[in-house]
Design a protein around this motif. Structure first.
Motif, PDB file in Angstrom:
ATOM      1  N   LYS A  46    -151.395  20.928 -20.974  1.00 31.33           N
ATOM      2  CA  LYS A  46    -150.765  21.902 -20.083  1.00 31.33           C
ATOM      3  C   LYS A  46    -151.792  22.525 -19.139  1.00 31.33           C
ATOM      4  O   LYS A  46    -151.539  22.687 -17.934  1.00 31.33           O
ATOM      5  CB  LYS A  46    -150.068  22.986 -20.903  1.00 31.33           C
ATOM      6  CG  LYS A  46    -149.260  23.960 -20.050  1.00 31.33           C
ATOM      7  CD  LYS A  46    -148.523  24.982 -20.892  1.00 31.33           C
ATOM      8  CE  LYS A  46    -147.707  25.899 -19.998  1.00 31.33           C
ATOM      9  NZ  LYS A  46    -147.015  26.948 -20.778  1.00 31.33           N
ATOM     10  N   GLU A  47    -152.944  22.854 -19.673  1.00 29.30           N
ATOM     11  CA  GLU A  47    -153.998  23.482 -18.872  1.00 29.30           C
ATOM     12  C   GLU A  47    -154.475  22.546 -17.760  1.00 29.30           C
ATOM     13  O   GLU A  47    -154.727  22.975 -16.631  1.00 29.30           O
ATOM     14  CB  GLU A  47    -155.168  23.867 -19.788  1.00 29.30           C
ATOM     15  CG  GLU A  47    -156.273  24.645 -19.095  1.00 29.30           C
ATOM     16  CD  GLU A  47    -157.412  24.986 -20.047  1.00 29.30           C
ATOM     17  OE1 GLU A  47    -158.524  25.259 -19.549  1.00 29.30           O
ATOM     18  OE2 GLU A  47    -157.192  24.963 -21.276  1.00 29.30           O
ATOM     19  N   ASP A  48    -154.571  21.250 -18.066  1.00 34.55           N
ATOM     20  CA  ASP A  48    -155.009  20.279 -17.059  1.00 34.55           C
ATOM     21  C   ASP A  48    -153.995  20.164 -15.925  1.00 34.55           C
ATOM     22  O   ASP A  48    -154.373  20.063 -14.749  1.00 34.55           O
ATOM     23  CB  ASP A  48    -155.232  18.915 -17.720  1.00 34.55           C
ATOM     24  CG  ASP A  48    -155.508  17.819 -16.708  1.00 34.55           C
ATOM     25  OD1 ASP A  48    -156.647  17.760 -16.206  1.00 34.55           O
ATOM     26  OD2 ASP A  48    -154.578  17.045 -16.399  1.00 34.55           O
ATOM     27  N   GLY A  49    -152.708  20.134 -16.272  1.00 34.10           N
ATOM     28  CA  GLY A  49    -151.656  20.137 -15.263  1.00 34.10           C
ATOM     29  C   GLY A  49    -151.239  18.792 -14.712  1.00 34.10           C
ATOM     30  O   GLY A  49    -150.286  18.703 -13.930  1.00 34.10           O
ATOM     31  N   THR A  50    -151.926  17.720 -15.091  1.00 30.58           N
ATOM     32  CA  THR A  50    -151.566  16.384 -14.585  1.00 30.58           C
ATOM     33  C   THR A  50    -150.260  15.890 -15.198  1.00 30.58           C
ATOM     34  O   THR A  50    -149.454  15.225 -14.529  1.00 30.58           O
ATOM     35  CB  THR A  50    -152.690  15.370 -14.887  1.00 30.58           C
ATOM     36  OG1 THR A  50    -153.921  15.866 -14.352  1.00 30.58           O
ATOM     37  CG2 THR A  50    -152.381  14.013 -14.280  1.00 30.58           C
ATOM     38  N   TYR A  51    -150.060  16.186 -16.454  1.00 34.50           N
ATOM     39  CA  TYR A  51    -148.897  15.694 -17.196  1.00 34.50           C
ATOM     40  C   TYR A  51    -148.085  16.853 -17.769  1.00 34.50           C
ATOM     41  O   TYR A  51    -148.647  17.891 -18.132  1.00 34.50           O
ATOM     42  CB  TYR A  51    -149.334  14.804 -18.374  1.00 34.50           C
ATOM     43  CG  TYR A  51    -150.170  13.613 -17.999  1.00 34.50           C
ATOM     44  CD1 TYR A  51    -149.582  12.402 -17.653  1.00 34.50           C
ATOM     45  CD2 TYR A  51    -151.570  13.698 -17.986  1.00 34.50           C
ATOM     46  CE1 TYR A  51    -150.357  11.298 -17.323  1.00 34.50           C
ATOM     47  CE2 TYR A  51    -152.349  12.599 -17.656  1.00 34.50           C
ATOM     48  CZ  TYR A  51    -151.739  11.404 -17.317  1.00 34.50           C
ATOM     49  OH  TYR A  51    -152.509  10.317 -16.983  1.00 34.50           O
ATOM     50  N   ILE A  52    -146.777  16.658 -17.880  1.00 37.78           N
ATOM     51  CA  ILE A  52    -145.960  17.536 -18.717  1.00 37.78           C
ATOM     52  C   ILE A  52    -146.403  17.257 -20.151  1.00 37.78           C
ATOM     53  O   ILE A  52    -146.495  16.086 -20.548  1.00 37.78           O
ATOM     54  CB  ILE A  52    -144.461  17.229 -18.552  1.00 37.78           C
ATOM     55  CG1 ILE A  52    -144.016  17.505 -17.110  1.00 37.78           C
ATOM     56  CG2 ILE A  52    -143.616  18.036 -19.535  1.00 37.78           C
ATOM     57  CD1 ILE A  52    -142.660  16.921 -16.760  1.00 37.78           C
ATOM     58  N   PRO A  53    -146.709  18.271 -20.948  1.00 30.13           N
ATOM     59  CA  PRO A  53    -147.220  17.985 -22.295  1.00 30.13           C
ATOM     60  C   PRO A  53    -146.266  17.140 -23.144  1.00 30.13           C
ATOM     61  O   PRO A  53    -146.685  16.187 -23.796  1.00 30.13           O
ATOM     62  CB  PRO A  53    -147.431  19.376 -22.893  1.00 30.13           C
ATOM     63  CG  PRO A  53    -147.679  20.255 -21.704  1.00 30.13           C
ATOM     64  CD  PRO A  53    -146.795  19.710 -20.625  1.00 30.13           C
ATOM     65  N   MET A  54    -144.954  17.480 -23.113  1.00 23.09           N
ATOM     66  CA  MET A  54    -144.035  16.783 -24.014  1.00 23.09           C
ATOM     67  C   MET A  54    -142.669  16.628 -23.335  1.00 23.09           C
ATOM     68  O   MET A  54    -142.147  17.587 -22.772  1.00 23.09           O
ATOM     69  CB  MET A  54    -143.913  17.559 -25.332  1.00 23.09           C
ATOM     70  CG  MET A  54    -143.290  16.789 -26.458  1.00 23.09           C
ATOM     71  SD  MET A  54    -143.795  17.400 -28.102  1.00 23.09           S
ATOM     72  CE  MET A  54    -143.282  19.111 -28.043  1.00 23.09           C
TER      73      MET A  54
END
Length: 417
Positions: A170-178
């Motif tokens: 989540k912190e990175d922001g590239t991907y939706i976590p789940m």
């Protein structure tokens, strides 16, 4: 002259009779697995027909959501197929009790399955078996290996590690976590509550205690999974409340999400849709060193219409379904559906092998609501759908959800009163 006519008539009758006996018998299979049509037509049916001349097979599926209603109407009208694909436990037991499914207990082929495998398609006392077990599905989490590698995330084994991984994504922001939504509700229960829950209620120990009335849905081990699901919400992406099951599948396979709460039935479809390498991990343990439990759910069987006009041929097909040949074809053509026969099957798909390997590490159980506990009104399975979605959305507390479910079950189920 008369003798010649008589001889000709007798010869014609003999020819007609032999031709009639030589005609192929066609067996029709009812199923909800409409996405398996090509598998049956291209692999399973040709393999059976090659070794069973004289018997033809037609696979005629309905849409999954319509199957129960369509099948029941056909059975009532006397127009259902010879072979009936069976959902586990109560749905098929109701068909047997209504006289629609034949008792298969006397088939030698039933010895190819363990008592646990057969239990999903038996009467409560085990005296009658009415479907040949075909396959189970296993619950866990599928993840995007590329995403984990990019972000330097190790596969989590505990809940603490699991949420730390989601935080990092989540912190990175590239991907939706789940990738999971709550619009359809059932996935919140199936891939949420009954995925992580066995580690709380200790699998079969808790499930059987609930049936016996020795545990209640207000007990900590049944309420705590809802509290854990409530912690999922911040990781599911914007608008997850309106996100459907196909939406979630697409979000993951398009590479937009890093983790997908899953059943192994997704493997085949994901393999064709995702262009990244996938891995799988078990439901995280509450604490390091805890014993692990997995939902290894008896999912699909096949039985015989009690009113079929071809019982001998139908039993020939069912005996073949119980064979190692069928198990090998089915297990590899449809990775993620794990054969239930005693003969080990060598799986080829790496993701399917990962899921199956957990059977050697963890204790297997089935979904908590499927046997006995959903026979009354309110239906505990359906109520658990709504409760799991509400837990994620935070619209009710875990304790309130547990009390609501317990009150509903106790209203009709004697051991819980």
């Amino acid at each position: 002259m008369k003798r010649n006519i008589l001889a000709l008539a007798m010869a014609s009758t003999a020819l007609f009779t032999s031709t009639a006996f030589a005609e192929d018998v066609t067996l029709t299979i009812e199923s909800w697995r409409n996405d398996d049509l090509a598998l049956w037509q291209e692999k399973i049916i040709p393999a059976f027909e090659a070794s069973h001349p004289g018997i033809k097979v037609k696979f005629t599926p309905s849409a999954p959501t319509e199957y129960n209603a369509v099948l029941n109407s056909k059975l009532d009208a006397g127009s259902a197929g010879d072979l009936i694909t069976c959902r586990p436990f109560d749905a098929s037991l109701a068909l047997y009790d209504a006289g629609h499914l034949a008792d298969l207990s006397d088939m030698d082929a039933m010895n190819n399955f363990s008592d646990v495998a057969k239990a999903a398609w038996q009467t409560d006392d085990g005296s009658a078996s009415f479907c040949v077990p075909m396959a189970a599905v296993i619950h866990g989490f599928i993840y995007n290996k590329d995403a984990f590698n990019e972000l330097g995330i190790e596969v989590p084994t505990t809940e603490e590690e699991f949420f730390a991984a989601l935080d990092k994504i989540k912190e990175d922001g590239t991907y939706i976590p789940m990738a999971m939504g709550t619009n359809d509700q059932w996935e919140a229960a199936t891939m949420g509550y009954n995925n992580i829950g066995p580690n709380y209620w200790k699998g079969e120990e808790g499930r059987k205690a609930l049936i016996a009335g020795e545990q209640k849905l207000t007990d900590e081990q049944w309420v705590a999974p809802y509290a854990t699901l409530a912690k999922w919400a911040p990781y599911l992406g914007d608008g997850y409340e309106a996100q459907t099951y196909p939406d979630s599948q697409n979000i993951f396979t398009l590479g937009r999400a890093a983790v997908y709460p899953a059943g192994s039935w997704e493997i085949s479809g994901f393999n064709t849709q995702a262009d990244f390498e996938m891995g799988a991990f078990k439901p995280p343990l509450r604490n390091a060193g805890d014993k692990c439990y997995i939902s290894d759910h008896t999912d699909i069987g096949i039985g015989m219409n009690a009113k079929t006009e071809h019982p001998e041929q139908a039993k020939e097909f069912l005996a073949w379904v119980a064979s190692p040949e069928f198990a090998t074809i089915f297990g590899n053509a449809l990775p993620g559906f794990f054969p239930l026969s005693k003969t080990p099957v060598e799986l080829e798909d790496p993701l399917a092998k990962e899921f199956a390997s957990w059977r050697g590490e963890c204790e297997s159980t089935i979904r908590s609501t499927y046997q006995i506990l959903s026979r009354g009104t309110p239906n505990l399975e359906n109520e658990t759908w709504g409760a799991s979605a509400a837990a994620i959305k935070g619209t009710e507390t875990p304790e309130a959800l547990g009390k609501k479910l317990q009150d509903g079950l106790a209203s009709w189920y004697e051991p819980q009163k």
